[in-house]
Design an enzyme around this catalytic site. Structure first.
Site, PDB file in Angstrom:
ATOM      1  N   GLY A  48      20.020   2.788  30.995  1.00 25.04           N
ATOM      2  CA  GLY A  48      19.095   3.898  31.485  1.00 25.04           C
ATOM      3  C   GLY A  48      17.627   3.480  31.914  1.00 25.04           C
ATOM      4  O   GLY A  48      16.971   3.982  32.639  1.00 25.04           O
ATOM      5  N   GLU A 103      12.351   1.119  27.054  1.00 23.66           N
ATOM      6  CA  GLU A 103      13.435   2.431  26.948  1.00 23.66           C
ATOM      7  C   GLU A 103      12.945   3.271  27.884  1.00 23.66           C
ATOM      8  O   GLU A 103      11.930   3.505  28.235  1.00 23.66           O
ATOM      9  CB  GLU A 103      13.477   2.809  25.644  1.00 23.66           C
ATOM     10  CG  GLU A 103      14.520   2.291  24.733  1.00 23.66           C
ATOM     11  CD  GLU A 103      15.899   3.029  24.997  1.00 23.66           C
ATOM     12  OE1 GLU A 103      16.219   3.270  26.216  1.00 23.66           O
ATOM     13  OE2 GLU A 103      16.857   3.086  24.257  1.00 23.66           O
ATOM     14  N   ASP A 104      14.304   3.827  28.422  1.00 21.68           N
ATOM     15  CA  ASP A 104      13.960   4.953  29.286  1.00 21.68           C
ATOM     16  C   ASP A 104      13.643   6.493  28.527  1.00 21.68           C
ATOM     17  O   ASP A 104      12.530   7.117  29.036  1.00 21.68           O
ATOM     18  CB  ASP A 104      15.377   5.667  30.028  1.00 21.68           C
ATOM     19  CG  ASP A 104      16.553   5.509  29.264  1.00 21.68           C
ATOM     20  OD1 ASP A 104      16.462   5.312  27.958  1.00 21.68           O
ATOM     21  OD2 ASP A 104      17.460   6.091  29.715  1.00 21.68           O
ATOM     22  N   ASP A 107      14.769   9.835  22.103  1.00 23.93           N
ATOM     23  CA  ASP A 107      15.112  11.296  21.579  1.00 23.93           C
ATOM     24  C   ASP A 107      15.101  11.583  20.345  1.00 23.93           C
ATOM     25  O   ASP A 107      14.117  11.711  19.456  1.00 23.93           O
ATOM     26  CB  ASP A 107      16.394  11.429  22.484  1.00 23.93           C
ATOM     27  CG  ASP A 107      17.166  12.811  22.250  1.00 23.93           C
ATOM     28  OD1 ASP A 107      16.274  13.841  22.601  1.00 23.93           O
ATOM     29  OD2 ASP A 107      18.398  12.888  22.140  1.00 23.93           O
ATOM     30  N   ASP A 163      21.269   9.857  32.921  1.00 20.13           N
ATOM     31  CA  ASP A 163      22.347  10.300  33.603  1.00 20.13           C
ATOM     32  C   ASP A 163      22.899  11.327  32.908  1.00 20.13           C
ATOM     33  O   ASP A 163      22.763  11.532  31.496  1.00 20.13           O
ATOM     34  CB  ASP A 163      23.294   9.221  33.619  1.00 20.13           C
ATOM     35  CG  ASP A 163      23.997   8.690  32.234  1.00 20.13           C
ATOM     36  OD1 ASP A 163      22.988   8.578  31.597  1.00 20.13           O
ATOM     37  OD2 ASP A 163      25.254   8.814  32.235  1.00 20.13           O
TER      38      ASP A 163
HETATM   39  P1  IMP Z   1      18.259   8.451  20.830  1.00 21.92           P
HETATM   40  O1  IMP Z   1      18.996   7.459  20.107  1.00 21.92           O
HETATM   41  O2  IMP Z   1      18.783   9.694  20.360  1.00 21.92           O
HETATM   42  O3  IMP Z   1      16.977   8.432  20.606  1.00 21.92           O
HETATM   43  O4  IMP Z   1      18.716   8.516  22.191  1.00 21.92           O
HETATM   44  C1  IMP Z   1      18.280   7.475  23.240  1.00 21.92           C
HETATM   45  C2  IMP Z   1      18.932   7.169  24.168  1.00 21.92           C
HETATM   46  O5  IMP Z   1      19.857   8.378  24.638  1.00 21.92           O
HETATM   47  C3  IMP Z   1      18.250   7.293  25.603  1.00 21.92           C
HETATM   48  O6  IMP Z   1      17.708   5.833  25.517  1.00 21.92           O
HETATM   49  C4  IMP Z   1      18.907   7.716  26.704  1.00 21.92           C
HETATM   50  O7  IMP Z   1      19.501   6.867  27.394  1.00 21.92           O
HETATM   51  C5  IMP Z   1      19.844   8.822  26.240  1.00 21.92           C
HETATM   52  N1  IMP Z   1      19.128  10.103  26.241  1.00 21.92           N
HETATM   53  C6  IMP Z   1      18.333  10.668  25.411  1.00 21.92           C
HETATM   54  N2  IMP Z   1      17.806  11.985  25.700  1.00 21.92           N
HETATM   55  C7  IMP Z   1      18.552  12.032  26.991  1.00 21.92           C
HETATM   56  C8  IMP Z   1      18.463  12.912  28.131  1.00 21.92           C
HETATM   57  O8  IMP Z   1      17.815  14.126  28.161  1.00 21.92           O
HETATM   58  N3  IMP Z   1      19.077  12.745  29.294  1.00 21.92           N
HETATM   59  C9  IMP Z   1      19.634  11.806  29.317  1.00 21.92           C
HETATM   60  N4  IMP Z   1      19.978  10.774  28.460  1.00 21.92           N
HETATM   61  C10 IMP Z   1      19.322  10.779  27.210  1.00 21.92           C
HETATM   62 MG    MG Z   2      18.258   4.457  26.966  1.00 16.23          MG
END
Ligand code: IMP
Ligand code: MG
Length: 179
Positions: A48, A103-104, A107, A163
């Site tokens: 991402g 990081e992109d 979340d 994505d």
């Molecule tokens: P986390 O571990 O829940 O913080 O998620 C992190 C990863 O999930 C991010 O680095 C993204 O690659 C992916 N992600 C989180 N939210 C989104 C979204 O809204 N769209 C697409 N990918 C997401």
């Molecule tokens: Mg990511």
């Protein structure tokens, strides 16, 4: 209104490319000011972050900075699975280094928590976080977010590297899932 259909879902325009570029450039200037003199190693979290890494690092002006890449995964469809898998590891010694996780999106924060622990365990002297987007309402763990370009609501988005099951990553604008 600008919309895009990916697989079975419709998305509508949320953020124009120019606005995102502007926030990223501002962020890059802050990072330059703060991290000059630390010989930082930027660690781009694939897949991402490929676009954000490029947009950010073009604007970071630190001649002795380096970049490396790792690949992890946690998402399936439009929800986080809650557990993180390492798909491509780091092939570099980071002992004593100032590392910046690029990081992109943050979340739930689970991927970031995993990365911070992993990089500390590998001997990093300092772990700094730089994310393009951050969803404060989705955060489930406490992590120190040093740098972010933009804050988003707790909605699923695509574009700029993000994505939906492989699609939407290459869109320069960001689109949000219609409900
Ligand atoms: P986390 O571990 O829940 O913080 O998620 C992190 C990863 O999930 C991010 O680095 C993204 O690659 C992916 N992600 C989180 N939210 C989104 C979204 O809204 N769209 C697409 N990918 C997401
Ligand atoms: Mg990511």
């Amino acid at each position: 209104m600008k919309t895009v259909k990916l697989h079975d879902k419709e998305f509508t325009l949320l953020l124009e490319s120019a606005a995102i570029d502007k926030s990223i450039a501002t962020l890059a200037h802050h990072i330059t000011d703060d991290l000059k003199g630390t010989a930082p190693l930027f660690i781009s979290v694939l897949s991402g972050s490929f676009m954000f890494t490029s947009d950010l690092l073009k604007n970071v002006n630190i001649p002795d900075a380096e970049v490396a890449f790792i690949k992890i995964g946690s998402y399936s469809g439009t929800t986080s699975t809650g557990y993180v898998r390492e798909l491509v590891g780091l092939d570099q010694d980071i002992t004593g280094r100032c590392v910046v996780i690029v990081e992109d999106m943050i979340d739930t924060g689970r991927s970031m928590e995993y990365l911070i622990n992993m990089l500390k365990a590998k001997g990093a002297a300092r772990v700094v976080i730089a994310t393009m987007f951050y969803k404060p309402k989705a955060l489930q763990v406490e992590i120190p977010i040093d740098y972010y370009a933009m804050v988003l609501e707790n909605d699923f988005v695509v574009g700029r590297g993000l994505d939906y099951d492989g699609l939407g990553r290459l869109l320069p604008d960001v689109y949000v899932l219609k409900n």
